[in-house]
Design a protein around this motif. Structure first.
Motif, mmCIF file in Angstrom:
data_model
loop_
_atom_site.group_PDB
_atom_site.id
_atom_site.type_symbol
_atom_site.label_atom_id
_atom_site.label_comp_id
_atom_site.label_asym_id
_atom_site.label_seq_id
_atom_site.Cartn_x
_atom_site.Cartn_y
_atom_site.Cartn_z
ATOM 1 N N THR A 173 0.842 -1.185 0.000
ATOM 2 C CA THR A 173 0.000 0.000 0.000
ATOM 3 C C THR A 173 0.882 1.242 0.000
ATOM 4 N N PHE A 174 0.397 2.313 -0.610
ATOM 5 C CA PHE A 174 1.195 3.529 -0.719
ATOM 6 C C PHE A 174 0.268 4.722 -0.905
ATOM 7 N N GLY A 175 0.863 5.916 -0.838
ATOM 8 C CA GLY A 175 0.100 7.147 -0.964
ATOM 9 C C GLY A 175 0.543 7.979 -2.151
ATOM 10 N N GLU A 176 0.106 9.215 -2.161
ATOM 11 C CA GLU A 176 0.368 10.112 -3.288
ATOM 12 C C GLU A 176 1.860 10.412 -3.468
ATOM 13 N N ASP A 177 2.625 10.419 -2.383
ATOM 14 C CA ASP A 177 4.033 10.800 -2.486
ATOM 15 C C ASP A 177 4.791 9.900 -3.458
#
Length: 415
Positions: A46-50
């Motif tokens: 899982t990861f975010g916008e960065d």
């Protein structure tokens, strides 16, 4: 600099190899991976916008490929026994299969001209003599880091420090597709006591979800877990029958976990290093640092290590030692802040039973949100409480969608 050797075909090694080769096409860049193609541990990441921002800035085509393969989850939900779910509004992220991410990174590296060598164990002693720069990205149990830990002058080396968590955890999948990032807590009893066991789950590939189960050592021993994995899975399916909707739990693909062992139940090892550079050997990814899975930053940090390494070497085109020193100083400071939050998160989950016993579900869910110590303001709790009402929650989700859409449009303009 004429040759770069990256040990480890995970996100850090592949991304660094691709970026360094693109920066200087005359370099000979090789990635050496001990496993066969497609062999990986874990289910999804899982990861975010960065992460998407960094990829689009440095490799727009790769960034678009990752976003196209990723699943967007728009909400987080906390389930405690049979009680009504509590929503953590305004939180969203992306997830995808780890194998799918590696496939994209391999293609991007090979398209740039990187040589990727599979199924090739590395003898770490002397590997520093094979190239001008050796990137040790071979995981938390890095053999290269161990071989060069004393440093070139036997005084200044990597100097690792490890704090092992109390809790036990197992990285699984489930046949149930969970469209939201879900925390589920269940109280269990055995002959001599009772306690809490929980999972973190998020959507993965093929209609499945990643599901990480965690519990205290007392619960682990009380339930008699750890001697038979198949029996453990059946027991966990019974415990989490509600939040899983009766779906089966699945063993993770691949034979090993982050420690390089076949043991399915692990204790998390929080690893820090005093320096990431020893001569011409430099660390990245889990070989340099680990962060508790409860904050989901491992893959993001690994790719960002590669980005910062490439940027630092670009600033010192004729000074390898200067570029590595800049990377070491900058990146350790950045990751140090995240590791401090991750350590607070790990300790919070080691004391989660007290929070569950003392707090109502809405307050507990907010304490869970603030477990890293980054949401102290009182107004944030009031907003959290308000968005338990569906009409207000939909308004907040709509505002989050607008911000997400604007950020994606900005990425495309930059890329």
């Amino acid at each position: 600099m004429r040759k770069v050797l990256c040990i480890g075909g995970g996100p850090a090694g592949l991304a660094a190899a691709m970026l360094l080769k693109r920066d200087d096409p005359t370099l000979e860049v090789e990635v050496r991976e001990r496993h066969a193609p497609g062999a990986t541990h874990g289910w999804g990441i899982t990861f975010g916008e960065d992460l998407l921002d960094d990829l689009h800035r440095l490799d727009p085509d790769g960034g678009r490929a990752v976003r196209a393969a990723a699943i967007l989850w728009r909400d987080q939900v906390v389930r405690i026994g049979g009680r009504a779910p509590v929503h953590i509004g305004g939180k969203y992220g992306f997830s995808m299969g780890r194998a799918a991410l590696l496939d994209i990174l391999v293609r991007r590296a090979e398209d740039a001209g990187v040589k990727v060598v599979w199924d090739t164990p590395v003898e770490p002693e002397g590997v520093g003599e094979e190239a001008d720069l050796v990137l040790a990205a071979d995981g938390a149990g890095s053999r290269v880091r161990a071989a060069y830990g004393a440093g070139v002058d036997h005084r200044h080396g990597f100097d690792i420090a490890i704090e092992t968590g109390r809790n036990r955890y197992i990285w699984l999948g489930t046949e149930r597709y969970l469209p939201r990032f879900t925390f589920a807590f269940e109280r269990v009893t055995w002959a001599t006591g009772s306690g809490w066991i929980w999972f973190y789950a998020y959507p993965s590939t093929g209609g499945t979800s990643t599901c990480i189960v965690e519990c205290s050592p007392e619960v682990f021993e009380g339930l008699g877990l750890g001697s038979d994995v198949d029996a453990d899975l059946r027991r966990l399916e019974e415990i989490f029958a509600g939040p899983l909707g009766g779906a089966a739990l699945l063993r993770p693909p691949g034979a090993v976990g982050s420690t390089g062992t076949a043991e399915p139940w692990l204790r998390f090892r929080h690893l820090r290093t005093r320096s990431w550079v020893s001569g011409n050997v430099v660390l990245a990814g889990d070989a340099a640092h680990t962060t508790h899975f409860g904050i989901g930053s491992g893959t993001v940090l690994a790719v960002q290590d590669a980005v910062r390494l490439a940027e630092s070497l670009r600033l010192f085109p004729d000074d390898l030692a200067g570029g590595l020193a800049a990377y070491d100083a900058l990146r350790r400071a950045e990751v140090g802040r995240v590791q401090a939050q991750a350590l607070r998160n790990m300790h919070w989950f080691e004391d989660v039973g007290r929070h569950l016993d003392e707090q109502d579900p809405v307050r507990f869910a907010y304490t869970l949100l603030d477990r890293r110590g980054d949401h102290p303001e009182a107004w944030r709790f009031q907003l959290h409480r308000a968005t338990q009402f569906e009409p207000l929650r939909k308004v907040r989700q709509g505002m989050t969608t607008l911000r997400r859409t604007a950020r994606a449009a900005k990425r495309e303009r930059v890329g």
